[in-house]
Design an enzyme around this catalytic site. Structure first.
Site, mmCIF file in Angstrom:
data_model
loop_
_atom_site.group_PDB
_atom_site.id
_atom_site.type_symbol
_atom_site.label_atom_id
_atom_site.label_comp_id
_atom_site.label_asym_id
_atom_site.label_seq_id
_atom_site.Cartn_x
_atom_site.Cartn_y
_atom_site.Cartn_z
ATOM 1 N N CYS A 131 -0.229 0.331 -1.734
ATOM 2 C CA CYS A 131 -1.684 0.455 -1.622
ATOM 3 C C CYS A 131 -2.317 -0.920 -1.410
ATOM 4 C CB CYS A 131 -2.260 1.108 -2.867
ATOM 5 S SG CYS A 131 -1.559 2.743 -3.193
ATOM 6 N N CYS A 169 6.439 -0.980 -7.980
ATOM 7 C CA CYS A 169 5.897 0.260 -7.455
ATOM 8 C C CYS A 169 6.572 0.608 -6.135
ATOM 9 C CB CYS A 169 4.381 0.132 -7.240
ATOM 10 S SG CYS A 169 3.568 1.697 -6.831
ATOM 11 N N CYS A 211 -4.378 -2.606 -4.343
ATOM 12 C CA CYS A 211 -3.799 -2.635 -5.689
ATOM 13 C C CYS A 211 -4.181 -3.917 -6.415
ATOM 14 C CB CYS A 211 -2.274 -2.524 -5.601
ATOM 15 S SG CYS A 211 -1.446 -2.584 -7.213
#
Length: 351
Positions: free
Chosen positions: A77, A73, A80
């Site tokens: 975040c 990714c 996650c």
């Protein structure tokens, strides 16, 4: 008449063949008739539970499957729960084989996720799978969950007709909050990307959805006006979930403890947004066991113990065998509204 010993031996041999060659047998049995396929599957279940025995619990049907084909990714975040622990992605023909096996086992909806699914091969790998599932497998619903940052109009032009639903993850409508969470890349605006993708969904006739993870940084936010403006078909609101080995624990790549909110805080957020008719709430209790998650190796992930325990790959042992180790709660799946109008042809949307 065969003796009992010979019957048991034949059961075992056929069961082993079914596990090893399920993909091939599925095609053969489709030609012979569905009753034959059901017969073979019952033998497999019988063998796995002991020759001649009847399974005590029914095998769940993989009606809706979430395929996390990549863990990579471009966002960071902090909460996650499917992190970049590997960079592995199946060759596309193997992925297609697994998807066909799932369809033959009853799959009606496939959701592609990650990581960020548009990252691998700049979205071309994903596009080919989307087209395969809609055009060749003729699945009623094909969907994607993305952070929206890498999607291009060119992708919509090529693959949009094969996609039913595109969900973009957005946890806040304040750029500084998204930055605190890690939902952005460099100085690019996550909200600009969100609105750009939303307009493309309208133009290319793809149902638009928003996913939000509610955590300590956004739990007090009022998102009603922004959601009304975006007008998604569904707004999935998740309570921040901790998974050992993913976003918690000694070897985890993320530390989600600082993002965790209480059940009461989550309910306060839901109450504040209760007038939003497209809101679909998912607490930790509803979420943990009610998703069929397939990882990058096409293994079902069992989250019942607060971690992701993988089954064997469906490519090695077949869908029916692997799904027994998924921890999937089919009743909770239905209770949380997992089955809904998910084909864009049935939505009657005003494009």
């Amino acid at each position: 008449m065969f003796s009992t010993e010979i019957k048991v031996l034949l059961q075992f041999c056929v069961g082993r063949l079914c596990c090893i060659f399920e993909g091939w047998l599925a095609k053969l049995c489709t030609w012979l008739g569905i009753t034959t396929l059901v017969y073979y599957r019952r033998i497999v279940k019988s063998v796995e539970n002991g020759a001649g025995e009847t399974p005590t619990t029914p095998t769940p049907t993989p009606t809706s499957v979430n395929y996390h084909f990549t863990r990579q990714c471009n966002y960071t975040c902090g909460f996650c729960f499917h992190t970049a622990k590997t960079s592995f992605v199946l060759p596309i023909e193997e992925a297609k084989t697994g998807l066909r096996m799932l369809k033959d086992s009853g799959m009606e909806k496939i959701n592609f996720s990650g990581g960020e699914p548009f990252l691998h091969q700049r979205g071309n790998f994903l596009g080919k799978l989307v087209q395969f599932c809609k055009q060749e497998l003729r699945l009623p619903s094909v969907s994607i969950v993305s952070n929206g940052s890498l999607i291009t109009e060119k992708w919509f032009q090529k693959y949009g007709e094969y996609l039913d639903i595109l969900a973009v993850s957005c946890d806040s409508f304040q750029e500084e909050t998204n930055a605190l969470i890690g939902r952005r890349q460099g100085k690019k605006s996550h909200l600009d990307n969100l609105h750009r993708v939303r307009s493309w969904c309208s133009e290319y006739r793809v149902a638009f959805k928003v996913n939000s993870v509610i955590n300590t940084f956004n739990v007090k936010e009022d998102m009603r006006d922004q959601i009304r403006e975006l007008n998604p078909v569904r707004w999935k609101v998740f309570q921040c979930l901790v998974i050992d080995g993913e976003n918690a624990g000694e070897d985890a790549l993320r530390k989600a403890e600082q993002f965790v909110i209480s059940d009461e805080e989550f309910q306060d957020f839901l109450d504040r947004h209760s007038e939003i008719t497209c809101l679909v709430p998912e607490s930790n209790q509803k979420m943990r066991d009610s998703y069929l998650i397939l990882d990058e190796y096409m293994r079902f992930l069992d989250c019942r113990e607060g971690r992701k325990d993988p089954s064997k790959s469906i490519l090695d042992v077949g869908v029916e065998n692997a799904i027994q180790f998924s921890g999937f709660d089919e009743k909770m799946f239905l209770k949380r509204g997992g089955k809904y109008v998910w084909s864009k042809a049935d939505m009657r949307l005003e494009w």
